[in-house]
Write an enzyme that holds these catalytic residues in place. Structure first.
Site, PDB file in Angstrom:
ATOM      1  N   ASP A 199      63.646 -22.491  44.077  1.00 48.71           N
ATOM      2  CA  ASP A 199      64.246 -23.051  42.864  1.00 48.71           C
ATOM      3  C   ASP A 199      65.528 -23.806  43.208  1.00 48.71           C
ATOM      4  OD1 ASP A 199      62.279 -21.813  41.396  1.00 48.71           O
ATOM      5  OD2 ASP A 199      63.512 -20.055  40.939  1.00 48.71           O
TER       6      ASP A 199
HETATM    7  N1  URA Z   1      61.385 -16.477  43.378  1.00 54.14           N
HETATM    8  C1  URA Z   1      62.143 -17.124  42.460  1.00 54.14           C
HETATM    9  O1  URA Z   1      62.266 -16.702  41.325  1.00 54.14           O
HETATM   10  N2  URA Z   1      62.770 -18.258  42.843  1.00 54.14           N
HETATM   11  C2  URA Z   1      62.700 -18.772  44.104  1.00 54.14           C
HETATM   12  O2  URA Z   1      63.302 -19.801  44.382  1.00 54.14           O
HETATM   13  C3  URA Z   1      61.911 -18.080  45.044  1.00 54.14           C
HETATM   14  C4  URA Z   1      61.257 -16.934  44.656  1.00 54.14           C
END
Ligand code: URA
Length: 243
Positions: A109
């Site tokens: 993310d």
């Molecule tokens: N899980 C999440 O919620 N975000 C990420 O970036 C990676 C794994």
């Protein structure tokens, strides 16, 4: 392989651009400027310099990036800059064609930091990201609310997410402090860590990926920087994801 083809294969532009770089004296091999575009070199262990920057010849590129917060793992980001802007252009142009350059192995993310693998080897990308291969990914999770044993037990037993018919389990979970948890996942569902923590009544405040397939992000790689993986590291990732 001749020098023009070497530069082309490593992402230095069209064949014409590569020929120009060589003819204008911008390329040297082992400290010697080479202006003959057709000069032949053995690519095994070859390093060359283009406009003062040294490059190793790599048949395939395998690298790790220490992803900072505030970057999207997309080639066409919406709100934030792309992680691909953190890489030098030859890495983004290797191979030519429409699907050129290295690609991220899965996505983090925008606000997640930590280890991201990139490669131009489709088999490697598939191997590392396919849920069939159960590649472990270790996350350091900072939570808004205090963690307790019941939450951890539920993460390990499995929680129901709306896009999964079966409960999703953490492969391992260990509480480091009242608000910090190490969580190992072997799948990579959308926002998986955040949704799993929400499902047990907590909330992710910060998320950092510390390792993938046993390969750790060392303290020697600052945020925003990348490095090549060694042949041993790549082989270990392949071996660790063997079926
Ligand atoms: N899980 C999440 O919620 N975000 C990420 O970036 C990676 C794994």
């Amino acid at each position: 392989m001749n020098l023009q083809d070497i530069l082309f294969s490593q992402g230095f532009g069209t064949r014409r651009v590569c020929a120009g770089l060589v003819q204008q004296g911008w390329v040297s091999v082992e400290g010697v400027v080479v202006t003959d575009t057709l000069a032949e070199f053995d690519t095994a262990n070859l390093t060359f310099t283009v406009q003062g920057v040294q490059w190793p010849f790599r048949e395939r590129a395998y690298l790790m990036l220490h992803k900072p917060a505030g970057y999207e793992c997309s080639q066409k980001p919406g709100m934030y800059p792309s992680i691909y802007t953190l890489l030098p252009s030859p890495l983004r142009m290797r191979g030519g064609g429409a699907a050129a350059g290295v690609q991220a192995v899965g996505r983090l993310d925008q606000d997640t930091t930590g280890l991201l693998l990139l490669s131009d080897d489709g088999k490697f990308i598939h191997r590392m990201s396919s849920p069939r291969h159960h590649v472990p990914k270790l996350y350091e999770v900072t939570t808004k609310h205090p963690l307790d044993g019941a939450q951890v037990a539920r993460l390990l037993a499995g929680v129901v997410l709306d896009d999964s018919p079966v409960p999703v389990k953490a492969a391992a979970a260990s509480v480091l402090s009242s608000h910090v948890l190490h969580l190992t996942l072997t799948e990579g569902k959308y926002h998986q860590v955040k949704r799993m923590l929400a499902a047990v009544g907590n909330r992710v405040e910060a998320l950092h990926r510390a390792s993938v397939g046993g390969l750790r992000l060392g303290p020697d790689l600052p945020s925003g920087q990348w490095r090549w993986l060694s042949a041993d590291e790549t082989a270990a990732l392949y071996a660790g994801s063997a079926t």
